[in-house]
Design an enzyme around this catalytic site. Structure first.
Site, PDB file in Angstrom:
ATOM      1  N   HIS A  54       0.851  -1.196   0.000  1.00  0.00           N
ATOM      2  CA  HIS A  54       0.000   0.000   0.000  1.00  0.00           C
ATOM      3  C   HIS A  54       0.893   1.254   0.000  1.00  0.00           C
ATOM      4  CE1 HIS A  54      -4.012  -1.802   1.707  1.00  0.00           C
ATOM      5  NE2 HIS A  54      -3.550  -2.479   0.665  1.00  0.00           N
ATOM      6  N   GLU A  58       0.778   4.006   1.760  1.00  0.00           N
ATOM      7  CA  GLU A  58       1.176   4.521   3.075  1.00  0.00           C
ATOM      8  C   GLU A  58       2.299   3.686   3.702  1.00  0.00           C
ATOM      9  OE1 GLU A  58      -1.886   3.583   2.006  1.00  0.00           O
ATOM     10  OE2 GLU A  58      -3.368   4.226   3.478  1.00  0.00           O
ATOM     11  N   CYS A 101      -6.227   1.902   5.650  1.00  0.00           N
ATOM     12  CA  CYS A 101      -6.795   0.636   6.127  1.00  0.00           C
ATOM     13  C   CYS A 101      -6.197   0.330   7.503  1.00  0.00           C
ATOM     14  CB  CYS A 101      -6.493  -0.493   5.140  1.00  0.00           C
ATOM     15  SG  CYS A 101      -4.783  -1.084   5.196  1.00  0.00           S
ATOM     16  N   CYS A 107      -2.326  -0.060   7.450  1.00  0.00           N
ATOM     17  CA  CYS A 107      -1.582   1.208   7.328  1.00  0.00           C
ATOM     18  C   CYS A 107      -1.770   2.071   8.581  1.00  0.00           C
ATOM     19  CB  CYS A 107      -2.002   1.937   6.065  1.00  0.00           C
ATOM     20  SG  CYS A 107      -1.496   0.999   4.594  1.00  0.00           S
TER      21      CYS A 107
END
Lengths: 145, 145
Positions: B55, B57, B85, B88
């Site tokens: 991801h 992040e 999410c 993260c």
């Protein structure tokens, strides 16, 4: 007689935790098993890498996916010596791993306390070699004091 | 007049999301800013890398820590086009990042729905360029159908 018990695999995760301990890392180890074959073997490296994301489980999810050349770990079991944190629970959620087995519980920073969830299809077994996993953690924090 | 507004930085995160879009990745972009300087610029790469942990992040937290050669991002702000999410949010929790700014909310998979938490010292601003961030996501999923 099946030699591939949860204790058998947790002992290998524990040996990874021991390697972390020797590197002065918080001693957590994780392995990923597919069809009784170990496809990832990792330990916490947050201090050495200066990277808070370098938890054993997160590395294990990446490493197993890399081995399988596939994003999902639907037929795999992850063994980890400590209950996953919310970050690692999140990674395991996304991986749709078939099963997660952990040793010691983490009442302060485990995902069950901090919030977060595993995938609804993921089966969970907790407490395998819990005493030994917890003893290694205690021994680390006692040494640090 | 301060040109370094939240909108200014979110537009740069959005341009990262656009790069993800062009790679047929779910279009999420994230940047890390320290003293108005961008020290990490990342976009979602889960499909290309076959890695659910890739991801924007999570990459941004690792990348910024690597740049700073330090584990914590206590004087940094992370801008991300979508609400993080749980994985993260967990990484951001461990990083002790000073501030998190996101664009669109994620009512299905955001950490506020899924569980998990940021560090108690982390300040949050939500909804910066939310419509544009959400429009890019919608456009991605419409194209996929």
């Amino acid at each position: 007689m099946d030699i591939f018990t949860d204790e058998y695999f947790m002992r290998i995760a524990l040996s990874e935790a021991q390697i972390a301990f020797e590197k002065e890392e918080i001693p957590v180890g994780a392995i990923v098993v597919s069809d009784n074959k170990i496809i990832a073997k990792c330990h916490n490296l947050t201090e050495l890498l200066h990277d808070v994301t370098a938890h054993a489980e997160l590395q294990a999810v990446s490493s197993a996916a890399n081995y399988l050349d596939a994003k999902y770990l639907k037929s795999c079991t992850l063994f980890v010596t400590l209950e996953p944190c919310q970050m690692c629970a999140g990674a395991l959620y996304w991986s749709q791993v078939s099963r997660v087995v952990w040793g010691a519980s983490d009442e302060k920073r485990g995902f069950q306390t901090m919030g977060g969830q595993l995938h609804p299809k993921t089966k969970v077994t907790a407490g395998i070699l819990a005493d030994e996993c917890a003893a290694l953690m205690r021994s680390f924090f006692e040494k640090k004091r």
